[in-house]
Enzyme design. Structure first.
Site, PDB file in Angstrom:
ATOM      1  N   ASP A  27       0.312  -1.085  -0.096  1.00  0.00           N
ATOM      2  CA  ASP A  27       0.054   0.640   0.168  1.00  0.00           C
ATOM      3  C   ASP A  27       0.968   1.132  -0.234  1.00  0.00           C
ATOM      4  O   ASP A  27       1.910   0.964   0.456  1.00  0.00           O
ATOM      5  CB  ASP A  27      -1.274  -0.048   1.675  1.00  0.00           C
ATOM      6  CG  ASP A  27      -1.672   1.378   1.340  1.00  0.00           C
ATOM      7  OD1 ASP A  27      -2.138   1.577   0.124  1.00  0.00           O
ATOM      8  OD2 ASP A  27      -1.683   1.307   2.479  1.00  0.00           O
ATOM      9  N   ASP A  48       0.195   5.487   1.360  1.00  0.00           N
ATOM     10  CA  ASP A  48      -0.345   5.943   2.475  1.00  0.00           C
ATOM     11  C   ASP A  48      -0.501   5.333   3.593  1.00  0.00           C
ATOM     12  O   ASP A  48      -0.929   4.123   3.737  1.00  0.00           O
ATOM     13  CB  ASP A  48      -1.514   7.167   1.563  1.00  0.00           C
ATOM     14  CG  ASP A  48      -0.964   7.834   0.526  1.00  0.00           C
ATOM     15  OD1 ASP A  48       0.225   8.181  -0.285  1.00  0.00           O
ATOM     16  OD2 ASP A  48      -2.610   8.029  -0.231  1.00  0.00           O
ATOM     17  N   ASP A  76       0.549   9.235   5.726  1.00  0.00           N
ATOM     18  CA  ASP A  76      -0.972   9.748   5.719  1.00  0.00           C
ATOM     19  C   ASP A  76      -1.634  10.726   5.925  1.00  0.00           C
ATOM     20  O   ASP A  76      -0.987  11.197   6.791  1.00  0.00           O
ATOM     21  CB  ASP A  76      -1.065   8.419   5.770  1.00  0.00           C
ATOM     22  CG  ASP A  76      -2.847   7.315   5.314  1.00  0.00           C
ATOM     23  OD1 ASP A  76      -3.070   8.484   4.252  1.00  0.00           O
ATOM     24  OD2 ASP A  76      -3.390   6.977   5.957  1.00  0.00           O
ATOM     25  N   SER A  77      -2.445  10.918   4.904  1.00  0.00           N
ATOM     26  CA  SER A  77      -3.180  12.559   5.735  1.00  0.00           C
ATOM     27  C   SER A  77      -5.077  11.894   5.721  1.00  0.00           C
ATOM     28  O   SER A  77      -5.100  10.935   5.156  1.00  0.00           O
ATOM     29  CB  SER A  77      -3.587  13.507   4.946  1.00  0.00           C
ATOM     30  OG  SER A  77      -3.553  14.136   5.204  1.00  0.00           O
ATOM     31  N   THR A 105      -2.128   0.943  -4.838  1.00  0.00           N
ATOM     32  CA  THR A 105      -3.078   2.038  -4.244  1.00  0.00           C
ATOM     33  C   THR A 105      -4.133   2.321  -3.651  1.00  0.00           C
ATOM     34  O   THR A 105      -4.605   2.615  -5.672  1.00  0.00           O
ATOM     35  CB  THR A 105      -2.299   3.810  -4.201  1.00  0.00           C
ATOM     36  OG1 THR A 105      -2.832   4.303  -3.001  1.00  0.00           O
ATOM     37  CG2 THR A 105      -1.681   4.023  -5.411  1.00  0.00           C
ATOM     38  N   CYS A 160      -6.113   2.426  -8.099  1.00  0.00           N
ATOM     39  CA  CYS A 160      -7.575   3.153  -8.589  1.00  0.00           C
ATOM     40  C   CYS A 160      -7.606   4.596  -8.383  1.00  0.00           C
ATOM     41  O   CYS A 160      -7.951   4.969  -7.003  1.00  0.00           O
ATOM     42  CB  CYS A 160      -8.265   1.906  -6.987  1.00  0.00           C
ATOM     43  SG  CYS A 160      -9.874   2.418  -7.128  1.00  0.00           S
ATOM     44  N   CYS A 180     -10.998  -2.805  -8.544  1.00  0.00           N
ATOM     45  CA  CYS A 180      -9.476  -2.773  -9.193  1.00  0.00           C
ATOM     46  C   CYS A 180      -9.257  -2.252  -6.753  1.00  0.00           C
ATOM     47  O   CYS A 180      -8.481  -2.252  -6.145  1.00  0.00           O
ATOM     48  CB  CYS A 180      -8.840  -1.592  -9.741  1.00  0.00           C
ATOM     49  SG  CYS A 180      -9.959   0.530  -9.547  1.00  0.00           S
ATOM     50  N   ARG A 181     -10.042  -1.680  -6.434  1.00  0.00           N
ATOM     51  CA  ARG A 181     -10.954  -0.905  -5.570  1.00  0.00           C
ATOM     52  C   ARG A 181     -10.463  -1.894  -3.692  1.00  0.00           C
ATOM     53  O   ARG A 181     -11.081  -2.917  -3.972  1.00  0.00           O
ATOM     54  CB  ARG A 181     -11.384  -0.267  -4.834  1.00  0.00           C
ATOM     55  CG  ARG A 181     -11.688   1.326  -3.838  1.00  0.00           C
ATOM     56  CD  ARG A 181     -12.720   2.310  -3.389  1.00  0.00           C
ATOM     57  NE  ARG A 181     -12.568   2.628  -1.739  1.00  0.00           N
ATOM     58  CZ  ARG A 181     -11.359   3.420  -1.965  1.00  0.00           C
ATOM     59  NH1 ARG A 181     -10.825   3.781  -2.236  1.00  0.00           N
ATOM     60  NH2 ARG A 181     -11.610   3.972  -0.906  1.00  0.00           N
ATOM     61  N   ASP A 185      -1.290  -1.200   5.807  1.00  0.00           N
ATOM     62  CA  ASP A 185      -1.948  -0.447   7.306  1.00  0.00           C
ATOM     63  C   ASP A 185      -3.699  -0.427   7.719  1.00  0.00           C
ATOM     64  O   ASP A 185      -3.383  -0.302   8.654  1.00  0.00           O
ATOM     65  CB  ASP A 185      -1.223   0.816   7.341  1.00  0.00           C
ATOM     66  CG  ASP A 185      -1.699   1.995   6.414  1.00  0.00           C
ATOM     67  OD1 ASP A 185      -2.514   1.858   5.015  1.00  0.00           O
ATOM     68  OD2 ASP A 185      -2.070   3.124   6.624  1.00  0.00           O
TER      69      ASP A 185
END
Length: 191
Positions: free
Chosen positions: A10, A12, A18-19, A53, A92, A102-103, A129
């Protein structure tokens, strides 16, 4: 030629900070300590390394595909400075409600990468994560791994993936794997 084993990542929260507001620019892309070196070391050891991702910020109109491409070009540049490269980046851009294949937690990106890059899913790992990353890895036939960066602590506390190996960071996972961790047939390992 035999299919290669891979480490799917993955993005982020695993490679970079990450945000909740999404990573919307090159400037907001901040690699986590040790993550780029972990990718370099995995590649040196012969693993294919592929990023998969979810980037629904595109579908939400928060940033464009061109901006996403520039962020990924920046990531590739940072890795080139380390003397390495990814085997692929799959993203995606769809909204969660789009129902696409794809997600994540659907395995579409992993399956596409495996087909295009001739990867052995059964001898590969999906490092994420969030539960959706691990679920996608399981659905694709890979071994799921949780890192505690990004949303990892929250995912761990939720207890939804009890039999998954857990590592503090991508760097810790890479060190375990490169030290022969695959011989530990999926026992839960908390570092």
């Amino acid at each position: 030629m035999a299919a290669r084993s891979a480490v799917f990542l993955d993005r982020d929260g695993v490679i970079n900070r990450d945000s909740e507001l999404f990573i919307r620019s090159v400037e907001e892309f901040q690699p986590l300590p040790g993550s780029l070196d972990a990718i370099r070391r995995l590649k040196q050891a012969g693993w294919a390394v592929v990023v998969c991702t979810n980037q629904s910020g595109v579908g939400r109109g928060l940033y464009s595909l061109a901006t996403l491409d520039s962020i990924h070009a920046h990531l590739r540049g940072l890795l080139a400075e380390q003397g390495t490269a990814l085997d692929g980046i799959y993203a995606c851009p769809h909204l969660p409600e789009a129902g696409c294949a794809c997600r994540k937690p659907r395995p579409g990106m992993l399956l596409q990468a495996a087909e295009e890059l001739d990867l052995d899913l059964g001898n590969s790992f999906m490092v994420g994560d969030a539960a959706r990353d691990l679920e996608a890895g399981i659905a694709a036939g890979t071994r799921p791994v949780l890192v505690c960066t990004g949303k990892g602590e929250e995912t761990l506390d939720a207890g939804t993936m009890p039999d998954v190996p857990v590592f503090d960071t991508l760097k810790d996972f890479a060190e375990w794997l490169l030290a022969g961790g695959m011989s530990d047939q999926g026992h839960s390992i908390t570092q």
